[in-house]
Design a protein around this motif. Structure first.
Motif, PDB file in Angstrom:
ATOM      1  N   ALA A 217      55.004  39.972  38.113  1.00  0.00           N
ATOM      2  CA  ALA A 217      53.884  40.344  37.542  1.00  0.00           C
ATOM      3  C   ALA A 217      53.162  39.699  36.280  1.00  0.00           C
ATOM      4  N   GLY A 218      54.015  39.432  35.038  1.00  0.00           N
ATOM      5  CA  GLY A 218      53.707  38.749  33.929  1.00  0.00           C
ATOM      6  C   GLY A 218      52.499  37.125  34.196  1.00  0.00           C
ATOM      7  N   VAL A 219      53.274  36.427  35.532  1.00  0.00           N
ATOM      8  CA  VAL A 219      52.822  35.165  36.596  1.00  0.00           C
ATOM      9  C   VAL A 219      51.248  35.797  36.832  1.00  0.00           C
ATOM     10  N   LEU A 220      51.461  36.791  37.325  1.00  0.00           N
ATOM     11  CA  LEU A 220      49.746  37.192  38.080  1.00  0.00           C
ATOM     12  C   LEU A 220      49.339  37.377  36.416  1.00  0.00           C
ATOM     13  N   LEU A 221      49.594  38.181  35.751  1.00  0.00           N
ATOM     14  CA  LEU A 221      48.976  38.707  34.321  1.00  0.00           C
ATOM     15  C   LEU A 221      48.330  37.260  33.360  1.00  0.00           C
ATOM     16  N   PHE A 222      48.967  36.201  33.449  1.00  0.00           N
ATOM     17  CA  PHE A 222      49.038  35.240  32.850  1.00  0.00           C
ATOM     18  C   PHE A 222      47.737  34.767  33.586  1.00  0.00           C
TER      19      PHE A 222
ATOM     20  N   ALA B 152      45.526  35.900  35.224  1.00  0.00           N
ATOM     21  CA  ALA B 152      44.369  36.220  35.557  1.00  0.00           C
ATOM     22  C   ALA B 152      43.697  36.096  34.229  1.00  0.00           C
ATOM     23  N   LEU B 153      44.523  35.915  32.921  1.00  0.00           N
ATOM     24  CA  LEU B 153      43.605  35.641  31.774  1.00  0.00           C
ATOM     25  C   LEU B 153      43.114  34.267  32.065  1.00  0.00           C
ATOM     26  N   MET B 154      44.268  33.191  32.220  1.00  0.00           N
ATOM     27  CA  MET B 154      43.966  32.514  32.185  1.00  0.00           C
ATOM     28  C   MET B 154      42.632  31.448  32.848  1.00  0.00           C
TER      29      MET B 154
ATOM     30  N   GLY C 143      40.175  34.192  33.842  1.00  0.00           N
ATOM     31  CA  GLY C 143      38.651  34.420  33.192  1.00  0.00           C
ATOM     32  C   GLY C 143      38.056  33.543  31.796  1.00  0.00           C
ATOM     33  N   SER C 144      39.297  32.572  31.241  1.00  0.00           N
ATOM     34  CA  SER C 144      38.810  32.122  30.485  1.00  0.00           C
ATOM     35  C   SER C 144      38.552  30.840  30.640  1.00  0.00           C
ATOM     36  N   ASP C 145      37.692  29.743  31.839  1.00  0.00           N
ATOM     37  CA  ASP C 145      37.431  29.335  32.884  1.00  0.00           C
ATOM     38  C   ASP C 145      36.210  29.098  33.093  1.00  0.00           C
ATOM     39  N   SER C 146      35.301  30.787  32.741  1.00  0.00           N
ATOM     40  CA  SER C 146      33.790  30.818  33.498  1.00  0.00           C
ATOM     41  C   SER C 146      32.946  30.275  33.104  1.00  0.00           C
ATOM     42  N   GLY C 147      33.222  29.557  31.885  1.00  0.00           N
ATOM     43  CA  GLY C 147      31.484  28.680  31.597  1.00  0.00           C
ATOM     44  C   GLY C 147      31.740  27.133  32.473  1.00  0.00           C
ATOM     45  N   SER C 148      32.556  26.669  33.033  1.00  0.00           N
ATOM     46  CA  SER C 148      33.086  25.476  33.252  1.00  0.00           C
ATOM     47  C   SER C 148      31.898  24.733  34.447  1.00  0.00           C
TER      48      SER C 148
END
Length: 108
Positions: free
Chosen positions: A90-95, A97-99, A101-106
């Motif tokens: 769960a922690g790896v999947l959450l990590f 997902a968070l990482m 989501g921050s790459d959306s402007g590429s």
């Protein structure tokens, strides 16, 4: 009855009452308890660190309880190991997902 025998009975010592069973107290594995606590904390607060430690302590405790039949805590070790695995996934999947989501402007 002598005063020593009376004092022993009054202080809780002496012969157990009829029909009461004496319990055999066996030591419990501290590693198993640590694995269970870390597994729970890993699910709730710090998934990657605590869950990894829960997996390590759970595996060590399972080995200890297999080698020493007098040592209790195998169930706690298994529960800590399972909770550690679930928390780590769960922690790896959450990590991720968070990482992700921050790459959306590429633009890709």
């Amino acid at each position: 009855m002598s005063t020593d025998a009376l004092g022993s009975l009054m202080s809780g010592g002496g012969v157990p009452a009829a029909g009461t069973a004496t319990t055999d107290v066996r030591p419990s594995s501290g590693k198993a308890t640590a694995a269970l606590v870390l597994g729970i904390v890993g699910l709730l607060l710090v998934p990657i660190v605590c869950s990894t430690l829960a997996i390590i302590f759970g595996a060590l405790a399972m080995g200890d309880t297999s080698k020493d039949p007098q040592l209790q805590g195998r169930g706690q070790a298994i529960a800590g190991l399972v909770l550690g695995i679930v928390g780590l996934v769960a922690g790896v999947l959450l990590f991720m997902a968070l990482m992700g989501g921050s790459d959306s402007g590429s633009g890709y």
